[in-house]
Design an enzyme around this catalytic site. Structure first.
Site, PDB file in Angstrom:
ATOM      1  CG  ASP A 142      -2.302   0.546   0.924  1.00  0.00           C
ATOM      2  OD1 ASP A 142      -2.388   1.783   0.778  1.00  0.00           O
ATOM      3  OD2 ASP A 142      -3.272  -0.219   0.860  1.00  0.00           O
TER       4      ASP A 142
ATOM      5  CG  HIS B 282      -5.412   3.683   0.864  1.00  0.00           C
ATOM      6  ND1 HIS B 282      -4.967   2.391   0.660  1.00  0.00           N
ATOM      7  CD2 HIS B 282      -6.692   3.715   0.414  1.00  0.00           C
ATOM      8  CE1 HIS B 282      -5.944   1.674   0.101  1.00  0.00           C
ATOM      9  NE2 HIS B 282      -6.999   2.452  -0.045  1.00  0.00           N
TER      10      HIS B 282
ATOM     11  CG  ASN C  14     -13.820   1.186  -4.556  1.00  0.00           C
ATOM     12  OD1 ASN C  14     -14.096   0.079  -4.090  1.00  0.00           O
ATOM     13  ND2 ASN C  14     -13.014   2.027  -3.957  1.00  0.00           N
TER      14      ASN C  14
ATOM     15  CB  SER D  43      -9.463   0.304  -0.050  1.00  0.00           C
ATOM     16  OG  SER D  43      -8.773   0.419  -1.262  1.00  0.00           O
TER      17      SER D  43
END
Length: 504
Positions: free
Chosen positions: A170, A201, A292, A367
């Site tokens: 990430d 994130h 998404n 996520s």
């Protein structure tokens, strides 16, 4: 509907190629020197200077190089080459909306049930309570904090992820955050930024996997594998290099078991999918976010990888698939993914003084769904479930037929199952008369799904929905992000309703 989804991809594709860099893979390991020796001297010398990175994950091997299209045309038909693709950009799967909390003190409290070796995290975050419950939890749009202290997370005291390494591929992890309890290891940085999370994130994702307050696996070792930068961007080669490092590091720790979380995505590319599959063959369980864009997850990577456990998001306020979540046969299971609370990186964003005040932040997206499953995989690994049986075990313990079947009509071949941690207990009961369980207005939902375009530049930060209050009057409620679903009439426990209740 499908035309609209294809339109979404056009601006994404136009920005995907990273300069003139390409990834070249070969048919087997011995063909790389054979390929180089097959070139004439001028091309050989030219290519040798253009190679930027080599990689090998199991049987997948190749290199990246900066090359003009003219030279690509000259080598693409070489019999030793398996594939050549542009070095596409890879991005975090954008979290939609946030619900920041700056001053509120959290009073989560663990109690141990000694006869059953069961721990209870009282007043737990909603996503933890939901994965240890088979039934819908109450939610009141008129008072979103109403039931907050009532939810509990149940887990076995002997099964908290000990002896498992969780690799977080990430934007980095804020390893100094006290909620990680010194369980974060600095692994590998592909970005050149140095360790630390300058985006937020990665810290949020890692917090869901294994932080003290918000984590599923509370004793797990979190390994920071930074393949995305402070803008949440990377490339195929950065992700593949990260996976290569993960496989090698896992093999260097034979006394520990390994799971990796990838809350990121790009266009479907066979090279990335093969890298995932090879990592799994080498002993790393890989959990990925479905994406998404409210489209078939088989169109994107790494969600379309056969070896990965692909996780979609559901909205646990309604117990229905989140409006943004990808779907389809490549999704293995759904996990809570709307307004998921987790940690704030103290070194992300421009206003660090403000970040220091925040206790946590809530984001929505696949996520945020994937890391809950990553944490559960760690518990299964500690439990002794063989790697090749992890996915089937997750599915066998899942709760089936949660989503109303009409909501799946526009999502063909999508599994109707949500994750459950398999605790051998009865679900908590909420007996008060004013317990509210929101329902979906099915006609409005289907209309909105037909018209929905994820990532639209025109989406509103707040969207109004109509609900019926306790006084019987219709009211407008504003939700904090683009992920809201149309409300039917909420009903209290034992109250009849003319709307179809999700999960019934």
């Amino acid at each position: 509907m499908h035309y609209k989804r294809l339109i979404i991809l056009v601006p994404v594709i136009s920005q995907m190629v990273f300069g003139e860099e390409y990834l070249v893979t070969f048919k087997d390991i011995d063909t790389i020197p054979q390929f180089m020796s097959s070139l004439n001297q001028n091309i050989h010398e030219y290519l040798s200077q253009k190679i930027t990175k080599t990689f090998q994950i199991g049987s997948l091997h190749g290199f990246s190089l900066n090359l003009t299209r003219e030279y690509i045309q000259k080598i693409k038909n070489n019999p030793h080459i398996k594939d050549i693709i542009p070095n596409f950009k890879v991005n975090v799967l954008e979290e939609w909306g946030n619900d920041e909390h700056e001053e509120e003190e959290e009073n989560y409290e663990d109690q141990e049930d000694f006869p059953n070796l069961m721990n209870i995290q009282m007043g737990a975050p909603r996503h933890l309570a939901r994965i240890s419950s088979r039934r819908q939890l109450p939610f009141d749009f008129e008072n979103v904090m109403k039931y907050k202290t009532m939810f509990n997370y149940y887990y076995y005291s002997w099964n908290q992820g000990s002896g498992v390494r969780s690799y977080i591929l990430d934007t980095g992890i804020d390893s100094e955050h006290p909620d990680f309890e010194n369980r974060v290891m600095k692994g590998f940085d592909c970005t050149g930024e140095g360790f630390g999370d300058f985006n937020g994130h990665g810290t949020h994702v890692a917090g869901i996997v294994g932080s003290k307050t918000f984590g599923v696996a509370k004793n797990i070792t979190l390994v920071d594998v930074k393949c995305l930068d402070g803008m949440g961007q990377g490339t195929l080669i950065s992700v593949i290099s990260a996976l290569e490092w993960v496989v090698n590091d896992c093999n260097e720790h034979p006394d520990q078991k390994c799971v990796a979380n990838l809350s990121l995505g790009s266009l479907k590319t066979q090279i990335l999918n093969e890298a995932i599959d090879e990592a799994v063959k080498k002993g790393v369980v890989v959990v990925v976010a479905a994406g998404n864009y409210n489209m078939n997850a088989c169109w994107v990577s790494p969600a379309s990888s056969e070896g990965a456990i692909t996780v979609g998001a559901f909205d646990d306020r309604f117990d229905t698939i989140a409006k943004f979540s990808n779907w389809g046969p490549c999704v293995d299971i759904f996990s809570p993914g709307v307004s998921i609370a987790s940690l704030v990186s103290q070194n992300s964003g421009n206003d660090k003084s403000r970040k220091l005040l925040q206790k946590y932040v809530a984001y929505s997206g696949t996520s945020m769904a994937s890391p809950s499953v990553c944490g559960l995989v760690a518990l299964l690994l500690e439990e002794g479930i063989p790697i090749e049986e992890i996915k089937d075990t997750l599915i066998s313990r899942a709760v089936e037929d949660v989503f109303h079947r009409r909501t799946l009509m526009l999502k063909p071949n999508t599994p109707n199952r949500v994750v459950y941690n398999g605790m051998a207990k009865d679900d908590d009961t909420f007996e008060a008369e004013d317990m509210v369980y929101p329902n979906i207005d099915m006609e409005v939902l289907i209309k909105e799904l037909n018209e929905y375009q994820a990532g639209s530049q025109n989406r509103k930060k707040q969207e109004a929905v109509r609900v019926k209050g306790k006084d019987g009057k219709n009211k407008i409620v504003y939700l904090d992000n683009d992920l809201c679903l149309p409300n039917g009439h909420p009903h209290s426990k034992g109250e009849s309703t003319d709307k179809v209740s999700i999960g019934n």
